[in-house]
Scaffold this motif. Structure first.
Motif, mmCIF file in Angstrom:
data_model
loop_
_atom_site.group_PDB
_atom_site.id
_atom_site.type_symbol
_atom_site.label_atom_id
_atom_site.label_comp_id
_atom_site.label_asym_id
_atom_site.label_seq_id
_atom_site.Cartn_x
_atom_site.Cartn_y
_atom_site.Cartn_z
ATOM 1 N N LEU A 89 0.839 -1.205 0.000
ATOM 2 C CA LEU A 89 0.000 0.000 0.000
ATOM 3 C C LEU A 89 0.872 1.252 0.000
ATOM 4 O O LEU A 89 0.626 2.190 -0.774
ATOM 5 N N SER A 90 1.896 1.270 0.840
ATOM 6 C CA SER A 90 2.792 2.427 0.933
ATOM 7 C C SER A 90 3.569 2.632 -0.355
ATOM 8 O O SER A 90 3.781 3.772 -0.794
ATOM 9 N N THR A 91 3.973 1.540 -0.972
ATOM 10 C CA THR A 91 4.723 1.627 -2.245
ATOM 11 C C THR A 91 3.865 2.269 -3.334
ATOM 12 O O THR A 91 4.314 3.163 -4.062
ATOM 13 N N GLY A 92 2.624 1.790 -3.463
ATOM 14 C CA GLY A 92 1.723 2.371 -4.458
ATOM 15 C C GLY A 92 1.476 3.839 -4.191
ATOM 16 O O GLY A 92 1.435 4.660 -5.126
ATOM 17 N N PHE A 93 1.318 4.193 -2.919
ATOM 18 C CA PHE A 93 1.082 5.589 -2.536
ATOM 19 C C PHE A 93 2.269 6.464 -2.936
ATOM 20 O O PHE A 93 2.107 7.544 -3.519
ATOM 21 N N LEU A 94 3.485 6.006 -2.651
ATOM 22 C CA LEU A 94 4.688 6.790 -2.959
ATOM 23 C C LEU A 94 4.912 6.906 -4.462
ATOM 24 O O LEU A 94 5.372 7.949 -4.943
ATOM 25 N N VAL A 95 4.591 5.851 -5.208
ATOM 26 C CA VAL A 95 4.725 5.904 -6.672
ATOM 27 C C VAL A 95 3.826 6.999 -7.245
ATOM 28 O O VAL A 95 4.236 7.776 -8.114
ATOM 29 N N ALA A 96 2.581 7.071 -6.761
ATOM 30 C CA ALA A 96 1.653 8.100 -7.235
ATOM 31 C C ALA A 96 2.129 9.496 -6.861
ATOM 32 O O ALA A 96 1.837 10.470 -7.562
ATOM 33 N N LEU A 97 2.881 9.604 -5.761
ATOM 34 C CA LEU A 97 3.310 10.915 -5.262
ATOM 35 C C LEU A 97 4.602 11.423 -5.896
ATOM 36 O O LEU A 97 4.989 12.576 -5.654
ATOM 37 N N LEU A 98 5.274 10.591 -6.701
ATOM 38 C CA LEU A 98 6.571 10.997 -7.249
ATOM 39 C C LEU A 98 6.521 12.336 -7.998
ATOM 40 O O LEU A 98 7.405 13.191 -7.797
ATOM 41 N N PRO A 99 5.517 12.581 -8.867
ATOM 42 C CA PRO A 99 5.478 13.897 -9.549
ATOM 43 C C PRO A 99 5.349 15.053 -8.565
ATOM 44 O O PRO A 99 5.976 16.097 -8.732
ATOM 45 N N TRP A 100 4.522 14.870 -7.537
ATOM 46 C CA TRP A 100 4.317 15.921 -6.529
ATOM 47 C C TRP A 100 5.584 16.153 -5.711
ATOM 48 O O TRP A 100 5.954 17.294 -5.452
ATOM 49 N N ILE A 101 6.248 15.067 -5.315
ATOM 50 C CA ILE A 101 7.484 15.197 -4.531
ATOM 51 C C ILE A 101 8.544 15.943 -5.336
ATOM 52 O O ILE A 101 9.233 16.830 -4.829
ATOM 53 N N LEU A 102 8.662 15.598 -6.614
ATOM 54 C CA LEU A 102 9.618 16.282 -7.485
ATOM 55 C C LEU A 102 9.281 17.760 -7.607
ATOM 56 O O LEU A 102 10.163 18.631 -7.523
ATOM 57 N N GLN A 103 7.991 18.062 -7.762
ATOM 58 C CA GLN A 103 7.547 19.460 -7.875
ATOM 59 C C GLN A 103 7.875 20.243 -6.612
ATOM 60 O O GLN A 103 8.349 21.387 -6.685
ATOM 61 N N THR A 104 7.635 19.651 -5.437
ATOM 62 C CA THR A 104 7.886 20.375 -4.184
ATOM 63 C C THR A 104 9.363 20.661 -3.972
ATOM 64 O O THR A 104 9.724 21.708 -3.438
ATOM 65 N N PHE A 105 10.233 19.737 -4.393
ATOM 66 C CA PHE A 105 11.673 19.976 -4.245
ATOM 67 C C PHE A 105 12.146 21.082 -5.183
ATOM 68 O O PHE A 105 12.992 21.911 -4.826
ATOM 69 N N ILE A 106 11.572 21.125 -6.379
ATOM 70 C CA ILE A 106 11.978 22.145 -7.351
ATOM 71 C C ILE A 106 11.489 23.532 -6.929
ATOM 72 O O ILE A 106 12.239 24.507 -6.987
ATOM 73 N N LEU A 107 10.236 23.616 -6.466
ATOM 74 C CA LEU A 107 9.636 24.920 -6.180
ATOM 75 C C LEU A 107 9.814 25.385 -4.734
ATOM 76 O O LEU A 107 9.914 26.580 -4.474
#
Length: 396
Positions: A145-163
């Motif tokens: 469950l956690s793995t699927g959740f983190l996979v879906a969040l990868l675009p958001w995590i990348l966006q937050t680090f950039i901005l």
């Protein structure tokens, strides 16, 4: 969406991405966007029907219909807003979780991630699921469950680090920004919206709690999610809007369906006239309260001070032109979205700073009256909800 002057940069634009994908084939159309949200809302009802087959067999149709015809779903089910889109992903996550197969836990995690990206407070659902799986010692399921959740969040995590330098920086910035232009509403108001969402089903909900707590080990995620969401909106969210009940509404209705067989059992016994009479009185009171409150709220909001402000700004835009800026205090800056003017939350008490940043073509919308020689009154607005707004222009 692309030409609108209003945007919320701290939100992940999941809804916008979905709409843009559809518009690739249909062309830009608000009607198409509304139909997309309506389609996802309809799918949500069908998914809840399938969930009902597993959790309240025989009452699944009542569960789906009570959700589909609830006031909140009827109001928001076709609006181009993230609420029902997030509910679609939440219900999908719930459905796959109930399959109790390892491959579906991964899919459930991905759906949880999509729900979170649509509306951040829905992170409380995967949290509730994860804690339940850990309590039940389903470690591999929790990892999937956690793995699927983190996979879906990868675009958001990348966006937050950039901005913003990371997710936590975004959380603190968003909280600070929102608290700056919203005012704290009473905590009990959220419970009032919950009661109104249930309306006549409130007595059945109270009976259904017997089954919920009797089977608490298997239904722990429901208890946790309702508790977490309620505590968040009561004590950590300034605004207590009716639509904030939507995430827990399917679970509340499920509990109400659990209460229905118990009510039938009580009603079938000959010597339960007094409890039955009290139960009937409670149902009548709930229905009367919900009806009267809905009517009063409808009368109030049909000519609210906020709607009056929107109309005034539209009139001013015709005079001052589309270069008009709106500075809003105590309200979401989406007042600019409704008028297609540039809108920002108030960030300084030195009004000359706004002219340096945006020019002199500015209107200020305040929740309290200001006595300042630099401000000229455009309108003082009141409504039957005892709310008021004051619109000023800057005097050079």
């Amino acid at each position: 969406i692309g030409t609108s002057q209003y945007r919320e940069p701290l939100r992940f634009p999941l809804l916008e991405y979905v709409i843009a994908g559809v518009w690739t084939f249909t062309g830009e159309s608000i009607f198409t966007a509304r139909m997309l949200v309506l389609f996802l809302s309809t799918l949500s009802i069908l998914i809840l029907y399938q969930i009902g087959k597993k959790l309240c067999k025989g009452w699944e149709l009542a569960l789906a219909l009570s959700f589909g015809f609830s006031e909140l779903v009827l109001i928001w089910g076709f609006r181009v807003y993230a609420d029902l889109v997030s509910i679609f992903f939440l219900l999908a996550a719930w459905f796959f979780y109930l399959q109790k197969k390892r491959k579906f836990y991964l899919v459930s995690g991905v759906a949880c991630g999509a729900a979170f990206l649509a509306r951040y407070p829905l992170i409380l659902f995967p949290l509730a699921l994860g804690l339940t799986l850990l309590f039940q010692k389903e470690i591999k399921a929790a990892i999937l469950l956690s793995t699927g959740f983190l996979v879906a969040l990868l675009p958001w995590i990348l966006q937050t680090f950039i901005l913003y330098g990371g997710p936590w920086n975004l959380v603190f910035e968003k909280y600070g920004m929102i608290s700056g232009y919203t005012q704290q509403q009473p905590a009990m108001l959220y419970l009032q919206w919950v009661a109104l969402a249930l309306a006549v089903l409130l007595p059945l909900f109270l009976l259904g709690l017997v089954k919920l707590f009797k089977e608490w080990k298997t239904q722990l995620y429901i208890i946790l999610f309702i508790f977490f969401t309620t505590m968040f909106h009561m004590f950590f969210s300034n605004l207590k809007l009716p639509r904030y009940v939507l995430p827990i509404l399917p679970f509340l209705l499920l509990i109400s369906c659990w209460g229905s067989p118990l009510f039938q059992k009580i009603a079938s016994k000959k010597f339960n006239l007094i409890p039955g009479f009290l139960f009937l009185l409670l149902m009548i009171f709930s229905l009367q309260y919900a009806t009267e409150y809905s009517q009063n709220r409808g009368e109030c909001f049909s000519n609210s001070s906020f709607q009056q402000a929107v109309d005034i700004i539209n009139e001013q835009k015709e005079v001052k032109g589309h270069s008009l800026y709106v500075i809003s205090e105590g309200h979401w800056p989406h007042i600019g979205y409704l008028n297609n003017v540039k809108s920002y939350s108030a960030w300084s008490t030195d009004y000359s700073e706004y002219t340096l940043a945006y020019g002199s073509n500015i209107l200020f919308v305040f929740k309290d009256a200001k006595e300042d020689p630099r401000l000229g009154t455009v309108a003082e607005l009141y409504d039957s909800c005892e709310h008021s707004l004051y619109i000023y222009e800057y005097l050079n």
